[in-house]
Design an enzyme around this catalytic site. Structure first.
Site: not given
Ligand SMILES: [Zn+2]
Length: 281
Positions: A2-3
């Site tokens: 996840p960013e």
């Protein structure tokens, strides 16, 4: 992995479930993830009210009423699941805890938040709220890309004189917090700057364009995440992952959406950069 926009989407999905509510029970089902959990984690969480749910870089920060903040990082594969409460207009019953459900929080009002992490690179810690910026994982971070501390002037100063590629400087968490490979490629494409360009060769005007592009790609992705929270409801109540279309990321060989040239994939410092050789220089 996840960013920042995915983490912000998780935060926005979790906020109505947690903020202002008490954790009535905490179940900690293993002693560690990437690092050992803090001592007596379950006891220190139980009974605490979540005063606010914030985010710094890719860390979720649940400020508790006892003076401590719960720090949570999703790592490579961490997922937060909400059950027993309405997520959008759907109601998810509590599932039976699974093998990779490591921490379970029962929230007053009947919601349950489950942290699931198959690869166990996630992080959970408790730290005094008054001293949160001094936590070892937060202390060295640069300004938030969507905060007031990040703009073209700041970026120009950090790029000046550097003989490393602009992408490496922009991906340095001490320069700006939370930018990963996907949004680095997207922002450089929007700004028309090659990821291979040396930082010192980026002009002040280009730094302004690039800082604006960074903010724009993140804002667009967060907006897409927000619409996924509203419109696309996962059967299992999972928050934060959504379909998002990228201009160049993972599109090697496809046509550049701006000029039609073929997108290239170039490996820099072990990471893939996706870019258009015709309209990025
Ligand atoms: Zn192009």
């Amino acid at each position: 992995m996840p960013e920042l926009p995915e983490v912000e989407t998780v935060r926005r999905g979790l906020e109505p479930v947690l903020a202002g509510r008490r954790i009535v029970r905490a179940e900690v089902r293993r002693p560690d993830l990437r690092w050992p959990f803090p001592p007596r984690l379950a006891e220190r969480l139980a009974g605490r009210r979540v005063a606010a749910l914030g985010r710094r870089s890719k860390y979720l920060l649940a400020e508790l009423d006892g003076g401590e903040t719960l720090i949570l990082h999703l790592g490579m594969s961490g997922r937060l699941l909400v059950s027993g409460a309405a997520v959008g207009s759907f109601h998810h019953a509590h599932p039976t805890p699974e093998k990779h459900d490591h921490v379970v929080l029962d929230i007053e009002g009947g919601a349950r938040v489950t942290f699931n992490d198959a690869r166990r690179f996630g992080v959970i810690d408790l730290w005094p709220t008054a001293d949160i910026e001094a936590h070892r994982l937060l202390a060295g971070l640069g300004p938030e890309p969507l905060g007031n501390g990040f703009d073209g002037g700041y970026l120009a100063r950090r790029l000046a004189g550097r003989r490393t590629p602009v992408k490496a400087v922009l991906g340095d968490q001490r320069v700006v917090a939370g930018l990963g490979n996907i949004y680095l490629s997207e922002a450089l494409w929007r700004a028309g700057i090659s990821p291979l360009r040396l930082a010192r060769d980026v002009t002040a005007a280009e730094a302004e364009t690039l800082a604006a592009a960074v903010r724009a790609v993140l804002i667009d992705a967060i907006a897409a995440g927000g619409s996924s929270l509203r419109d696309y409801r996962r059967a299992d109540g999972e928050l934060g992952y959504f379909q998002h279309s990228f201009a160049v990321y993972d599109r090697a060989g496809e046509a550049c959406p701006r000029c039609g040239a073929a997108i290239l994939r170039t490996v820099q410092a072990g990471r893939s950069s996706f870019w258009c050789p015709a309209c990025q220089s």
